[in-house]
Write a protein that holds these residues in place. Sequence first.
Motif, PDB file in Angstrom:
ATOM      1  N   LEU A 181       0.810  -1.084   0.046  1.00  0.00           N
ATOM      2  CA  LEU A 181      -0.060   0.059  -0.180  1.00  0.00           C
ATOM      3  C   LEU A 181       0.788   1.315  -0.024  1.00  0.00           C
ATOM      4  O   LEU A 181       0.407   2.278   0.405  1.00  0.00           O
ATOM      5  N   GLU A 182       2.081   1.241  -0.694  1.00  0.00           N
ATOM      6  CA  GLU A 182       3.019   2.269  -0.414  1.00  0.00           C
ATOM      7  C   GLU A 182       2.370   3.353  -1.532  1.00  0.00           C
ATOM      8  O   GLU A 182       2.046   3.194  -2.407  1.00  0.00           O
ATOM      9  N   GLY A 183       2.356   4.710  -0.735  1.00  0.00           N
ATOM     10  CA  GLY A 183       1.879   5.617  -1.494  1.00  0.00           C
ATOM     11  C   GLY A 183       0.453   5.996  -1.243  1.00  0.00           C
ATOM     12  O   GLY A 183      -0.317   6.925  -1.725  1.00  0.00           O
ATOM     13  N   GLN A 184      -0.075   4.962  -0.545  1.00  0.00           N
ATOM     14  CA  GLN A 184      -1.710   5.047  -0.285  1.00  0.00           C
ATOM     15  C   GLN A 184      -1.961   5.706   0.955  1.00  0.00           C
ATOM     16  O   GLN A 184      -1.044   5.630   1.932  1.00  0.00           O
ATOM     17  N   VAL A 185      -3.056   6.263   1.474  1.00  0.00           N
ATOM     18  CA  VAL A 185      -3.388   6.959   2.761  1.00  0.00           C
ATOM     19  C   VAL A 185      -4.716   6.353   3.052  1.00  0.00           C
ATOM     20  O   VAL A 185      -5.667   5.986   2.503  1.00  0.00           O
ATOM     21  N   ALA A 186      -4.598   5.989   4.460  1.00  0.00           N
ATOM     22  CA  ALA A 186      -5.765   5.411   5.037  1.00  0.00           C
ATOM     23  C   ALA A 186      -6.143   6.084   6.502  1.00  0.00           C
ATOM     24  O   ALA A 186      -5.284   6.503   7.307  1.00  0.00           O
ATOM     25  N   LEU A 187      -7.421   6.295   6.682  1.00  0.00           N
ATOM     26  CA  LEU A 187      -8.066   6.799   7.905  1.00  0.00           C
ATOM     27  C   LEU A 187      -8.726   5.645   8.585  1.00  0.00           C
ATOM     28  O   LEU A 187      -9.416   5.095   8.100  1.00  0.00           O
ATOM     29  N   VAL A 188      -8.506   5.380   9.701  1.00  0.00           N
ATOM     30  CA  VAL A 188      -8.878   4.334  10.764  1.00  0.00           C
ATOM     31  C   VAL A 188      -9.465   5.103  12.032  1.00  0.00           C
ATOM     32  O   VAL A 188      -8.777   5.690  12.681  1.00  0.00           O
ATOM     33  N   THR A 189     -10.754   4.890  12.240  1.00  0.00           N
ATOM     34  CA  THR A 189     -11.196   5.400  13.357  1.00  0.00           C
ATOM     35  C   THR A 189     -11.055   4.651  14.457  1.00  0.00           C
ATOM     36  O   THR A 189     -10.987   3.193  14.450  1.00  0.00           O
ATOM     37  N   GLY A 190     -11.272   5.068  15.720  1.00  0.00           N
ATOM     38  CA  GLY A 190     -10.998   4.257  17.094  1.00  0.00           C
ATOM     39  C   GLY A 190      -9.569   3.431  16.947  1.00  0.00           C
ATOM     40  O   GLY A 190      -9.567   2.115  17.321  1.00  0.00           O
ATOM     41  N   ALA A 191      -8.488   4.191  16.413  1.00  0.00           N
ATOM     42  CA  ALA A 191      -7.409   3.594  16.258  1.00  0.00           C
ATOM     43  C   ALA A 191      -6.284   3.262  17.198  1.00  0.00           C
ATOM     44  O   ALA A 191      -5.233   2.848  17.079  1.00  0.00           O
ATOM     45  N   ASN A 192      -6.669   3.802  18.590  1.00  0.00           N
ATOM     46  CA  ASN A 192      -5.969   3.674  19.693  1.00  0.00           C
ATOM     47  C   ASN A 192      -5.793   2.397  20.381  1.00  0.00           C
ATOM     48  O   ASN A 192      -4.725   2.192  21.272  1.00  0.00           O
ATOM     49  N   ARG A 193      -6.793   1.530  20.125  1.00  0.00           N
ATOM     50  CA  ARG A 193      -6.657   0.236  21.001  1.00  0.00           C
ATOM     51  C   ARG A 193      -7.684  -0.793  20.067  1.00  0.00           C
ATOM     52  O   ARG A 193      -8.176  -0.621  19.093  1.00  0.00           O
ATOM     53  N   GLY A 194      -7.352  -1.891  20.714  1.00  0.00           N
ATOM     54  CA  GLY A 194      -8.342  -3.065  19.903  1.00  0.00           C
ATOM     55  C   GLY A 194      -7.974  -3.214  18.422  1.00  0.00           C
ATOM     56  O   GLY A 194      -6.870  -3.191  18.007  1.00  0.00           O
ATOM     57  N   LEU A 195      -8.956  -3.599  17.843  1.00  0.00           N
ATOM     58  CA  LEU A 195      -8.945  -3.883  16.352  1.00  0.00           C
ATOM     59  C   LEU A 195      -8.650  -2.924  15.556  1.00  0.00           C
ATOM     60  O   LEU A 195      -7.875  -2.852  14.519  1.00  0.00           O
ATOM     61  N   GLY A 196      -9.213  -1.589  15.653  1.00  0.00           N
ATOM     62  CA  GLY A 196      -8.504  -0.397  15.095  1.00  0.00           C
ATOM     63  C   GLY A 196      -7.177  -0.181  15.218  1.00  0.00           C
ATOM     64  O   GLY A 196      -6.496  -0.080  14.142  1.00  0.00           O
ATOM     65  N   ARG A 197      -6.537  -0.703  16.530  1.00  0.00           N
ATOM     66  CA  ARG A 197      -4.944  -0.316  16.434  1.00  0.00           C
ATOM     67  C   ARG A 197      -4.252  -1.350  15.613  1.00  0.00           C
ATOM     68  O   ARG A 197      -3.268  -1.076  15.012  1.00  0.00           O
ATOM     69  N   GLN A 198      -4.897  -2.574  15.593  1.00  0.00           N
ATOM     70  CA  GLN A 198      -4.252  -3.538  15.175  1.00  0.00           C
ATOM     71  C   GLN A 198      -4.446  -3.269  13.515  1.00  0.00           C
ATOM     72  O   GLN A 198      -3.582  -3.584  12.739  1.00  0.00           O
ATOM     73  N   ILE A 199      -5.564  -2.922  13.125  1.00  0.00           N
ATOM     74  CA  ILE A 199      -5.566  -2.741  11.701  1.00  0.00           C
ATOM     75  C   ILE A 199      -4.865  -1.586  11.059  1.00  0.00           C
ATOM     76  O   ILE A 199      -3.982  -1.705  10.139  1.00  0.00           O
ATOM     77  N   ALA A 200      -4.772  -0.516  12.036  1.00  0.00           N
ATOM     78  CA  ALA A 200      -3.796   0.529  11.496  1.00  0.00           C
ATOM     79  C   ALA A 200      -2.489   0.085  11.340  1.00  0.00           C
ATOM     80  O   ALA A 200      -1.850   0.428  10.541  1.00  0.00           O
ATOM     81  N   ALA A 201      -1.945  -0.786  12.510  1.00  0.00           N
ATOM     82  CA  ALA A 201      -0.625  -1.175  12.471  1.00  0.00           C
ATOM     83  C   ALA A 201      -0.517  -2.079  11.090  1.00  0.00           C
ATOM     84  O   ALA A 201       0.501  -1.962  10.441  1.00  0.00           O
ATOM     85  N   ASN A 202      -1.446  -2.983  10.784  1.00  0.00           N
ATOM     86  CA  ASN A 202      -1.286  -3.725   9.591  1.00  0.00           C
ATOM     87  C   ASN A 202      -1.253  -2.876   8.338  1.00  0.00           C
ATOM     88  O   ASN A 202      -0.213  -3.285   7.370  1.00  0.00           O
ATOM     89  N   LEU A 203      -1.867  -1.943   8.128  1.00  0.00           N
ATOM     90  CA  LEU A 203      -1.957  -0.986   7.141  1.00  0.00           C
ATOM     91  C   LEU A 203      -0.507  -0.476   7.063  1.00  0.00           C
ATOM     92  O   LEU A 203       0.008  -0.048   5.924  1.00  0.00           O
ATOM     93  N   HIS A 204      -0.057   0.040   8.194  1.00  0.00           N
ATOM     94  CA  HIS A 204       1.344   0.743   8.242  1.00  0.00           C
ATOM     95  C   HIS A 204       2.276  -0.281   7.805  1.00  0.00           C
ATOM     96  O   HIS A 204       3.303   0.206   6.903  1.00  0.00           O
TER      97      HIS A 204
END
Length: 237
Positions: free
Chosen positions: A14-37
């Motif tokens: 996903l290099e060059g792409q931009v993602a917005l994740v809500t509720g990203a500080n814990r739980g599933l949101g944080r893990q999804i954000a980490a995966n996308l990063h």
Amino acid sequence: MTENRPEPELYDSLEGQVALVTGANRGLGRQIAANLHDLGATVFAATRSMQHDVPDEWEHLLVDVTQEGEISGAADEIFQSAGRLDIVVNNAGIAEFDSDIVSEPVETIDRTLATNLRGPMLVCKHTVPLLLQTNGGRVVNLSSGMGALAEEQTGGSPAYRVSKTGVNGLTAYLHGEYADEGLLANSVSPGWVRTEMGGEEADRSIEEGAETPTWLCRFQPGSPAGHFWRDREIIEW
């Protein structure tokens, strides 16, 4: 390809792409954000308080999804700093379980619907214009089997159940309205996950729960959309 899963084309990076994740500080949101990063995306992590901890490598945004001004401001900030938006993950949500509709307080109903349904609708209201600027912009809505009309709706939690049924309706609407313009909107049930919401007795780790949402974020233009998914398979609404 399985009978219940049209085969998508996936981005390996996903290099060059931009993602917005809500509720990203814990739980599933944080893990999804980490995966996308880890996949190379620039991650905008939306949280209800700037006191919430997120990694320094992510862009931190103040977004309480019940506050339209904060959502609008976040969309503007993303456009000004990144110039594009490719992925929106509507993850932020709350739940209060067990009560039936007779005993559930009105305050719980209002708070749950405001966060779990109105919130994702407002996020889409302000981000869909950005998503449509790139071919194959993706909306991934975190839903639940508790909101599936095909499953038996017993066991309490009416506000939570109805909010997730509504999230599925939002997904179907986005697909019907914008699929011809290239938007890929999908709902996903992550299963019963050991988060603060799911509790310690849940049968899935956070990493397992985040797998299918992350997979949906990797869909290339023309991939399946307008569906409800669990474990990379389409399930009934």
